[in-house]
Design an enzyme around this catalytic site. Sequence first.
Site, short mmCIF file in Angstrom:
data_model
loop_
_atom_site.label_atom_id
_atom_site.label_comp_id
_atom_site.label_asym_id
_atom_site.label_seq_id
_atom_site.Cartn_x
_atom_site.Cartn_y
_atom_site.Cartn_z
N GLU A 36 1.22 -0.41 -5.16
CA GLU A 36 0.31 0.70 -5.40
C GLU A 36 1.19 1.95 -5.39
O GLU A 36 1.45 2.53 -4.33
CB GLU A 36 -0.79 0.79 -4.34
CG GLU A 36 -1.82 1.85 -4.69
CD GLU A 36 -2.41 2.56 -3.47
OE1 GLU A 36 -3.43 3.24 -3.64
OE2 GLU A 36 -1.83 2.45 -2.38
N ASP B 42 0.82 -1.21 0.00
CA ASP B 42 0.00 0.00 0.00
C ASP B 42 0.86 1.26 0.00
O ASP B 42 1.90 1.32 0.66
CB ASP B 42 -0.90 -0.02 1.24
CG ASP B 42 -1.81 1.19 1.33
OD1 ASP B 42 -2.64 1.36 0.42
OD2 ASP B 42 -1.68 1.97 2.29
#
Length: 727
Positions: free
Chosen positions: A458, A405
């Site tokens: 990401e 993330d």
Amino acid sequence: MFVLPNRDVINQIIAGHYADPFSLLGMHVTESGLQICALLPDAGTVWLVDSKTSKRLVQLNCDDSRGFFSAIVPRRKNLFRYQLDVSWRDHQQILEDPYRFGTLLQEIDSWLLAEGTHLRPYERLGAHPGVLDNVEGVSFAVWAPNAQRVSVVGEFNFWDGRRHPMRLRRENGIWELFLPGVKAGQLYKYEIIDCYGNIQLKADPYAFEAQMRPDTASLITPLPEVVKNTPERQRANDFDRPISIYEVHLGSWRRHTDNNFWLSYQELAEQLIPYVKEMGFTHIELLPINEHPFDGSWGYQPLGLYAPTRRFGTPAEFKAFVAAAHEAGINVILDWVPGHFPSDAHGLANFDGTALYEYADPREGFHQDWNTLIYNYGRHEVRNYLAGNAFYWLERFGIDGLRVDAVASMIYRDYSRAEGEWVPNYYGGKENLEAISFLRYTNQTLGKEWPGAVTLAEESTDYPGVTLPPEANGLGFHYKWNLGWMHDTLDYMKCDPVHRKYHHNLMTFGMLYAYTENFVLPISHDEVVHGKCSVLDRMPGDAWQKFANLRAYYGFMWAHPGKKLLFMGSEFAQGREWNFDSSLDWHLLEGADGWHHGVQRLVRDLNHCYQNQAPLYERDYQPGGFEWLVVDDHDNSVFAFARYDSQGNELIAISNFTPVPRHHYRIGVSRHGEYQEILNTDSHHYHGSNSGNQGRVIAEPINSHGREHSISVMVPPLATVYLLREV
């Protein structure tokens, strides 16, 4: 030589301020003989017992009414195994003395932990049930180098920090203690007297199980057994395989209708896994399942990094869920959050009174967007904690990949900061060199130690080489989310069809950089919250046009180079935004067959078509796997491209993003032959208008688009069709 304790020393140890309990407690050789000391608050009498003969040897003197006992053992010169026979107010108990056991950490472990290269730090730190010197108990170890004293507290010692202070290993700042008689399933924490003399209660950073909010204690749980890696799971993650990911938030995929309560891991295994299999997805990606204090963070602010959340069951039940997915032939990806952590008092923040896990300077260590703390990636022990956690999920739960993330927030020191609010790196630049080094080390280590496992970034910037190996100056990820493609194409789809011709390049621009990274095309949870609307509600027009637009878009997406990701609910065109606190709108699929059923069937058929047609996936990251056939028809908003596999098999995708049917639309093709229409998003099966090509078209020797052969096709309104060249 052992010196008999004076009153000041006894006061310190009873008050819990004596930093070296093993120098005093337990058995020691002195000039007067063997000296035994024990701290047993509330005990009545204490006898020393020979473990070999079970005979009482000597009664310990109560040197202080607060529970300090000592004695000289007559006629003994050598240390021996012993027990303590303790009389309490209402019962008698034979105890093993924690302070008769030697050091726990081996020299090699201390070296690797301090160096930050221990592959499995979770095997040494944390709480581990086991047997030591034929005695059952639990070994505890925690890193707190600046603490004045650390004690294990729990339901086994009345949460009393005086009773079990730990040994400090000064060479690495780790405190350790073996507690006999303590068992799995009991609650515990660490009571820390920090560098300022303040008492803190901290959960175990390496706890394998933790209480669910609002409770904050750790649970003693055995380390899960290693899960065998299999060639089938490894192969399913390869670049030349079909990868279609169903992104899921376990707490809101489906809930019990009577009380809106979560499904358990077992119920999810029984309901979610078969659904994913039927829908043709190859992978499940789970939003973070690490224990976290705030439901509204969706798991993205974890504190129990090694503990699967108790919201849905035990760690063993989560492991069984993963096994059920594997049994169904589905790989499991976890969202992993090594970028930040919340500042809750029981967590990592100021762990020993200092910024131990986080950067001390708030310009480096505080996330302004999320009010969280940033890991200090330059500290070896922190890097070890995080990299070891990544390997833990792969080795101990059988996870097949980690989606990392917010990578951009890690690798840029100026991320979401104004001038003057960030600290440049050693060379004066904005890159966080320590975070970059950590990511490279972690990706390289996982690739070496767990073949076939993948990491997905990401990463929202144009940082070069995200999916290049570290030796080529890359970050070492296998895949990168293509957020640029996602934003561009959704912006295009939001346009009224009459205006799309002015934004034609939004659908084609992605191919200009398609081979710079190994991309995943994501329609993720971030795109259906916070006022962005659901994917369906982004589409313009009346209800018919909204659903037709969505179907055409999905058809375009599944044919476009890049692996696929779709957030739950989008597969049946949920109309409202996602709410983490309630179930998806499964009622939309109840009753008569309708538009939502049509979209669901389309996604299912797209997935199965995708898996069955190698041109759609095999050469995703090779320029030879893609060719534009129609790229510049702005006025008609038509796109056509061909996909090729390694054998030269060809599939053509044609999209019409206006509500005007295009009859006798001619497209140049590379070869003669017949093309079978294998998928049409306008089919009545999906609740479209059922326009099409009656099953097939034939290439003719007519020049078009610079090619000697061409096909004349009927392109339905707001639709995508797939034509497979028959060999």
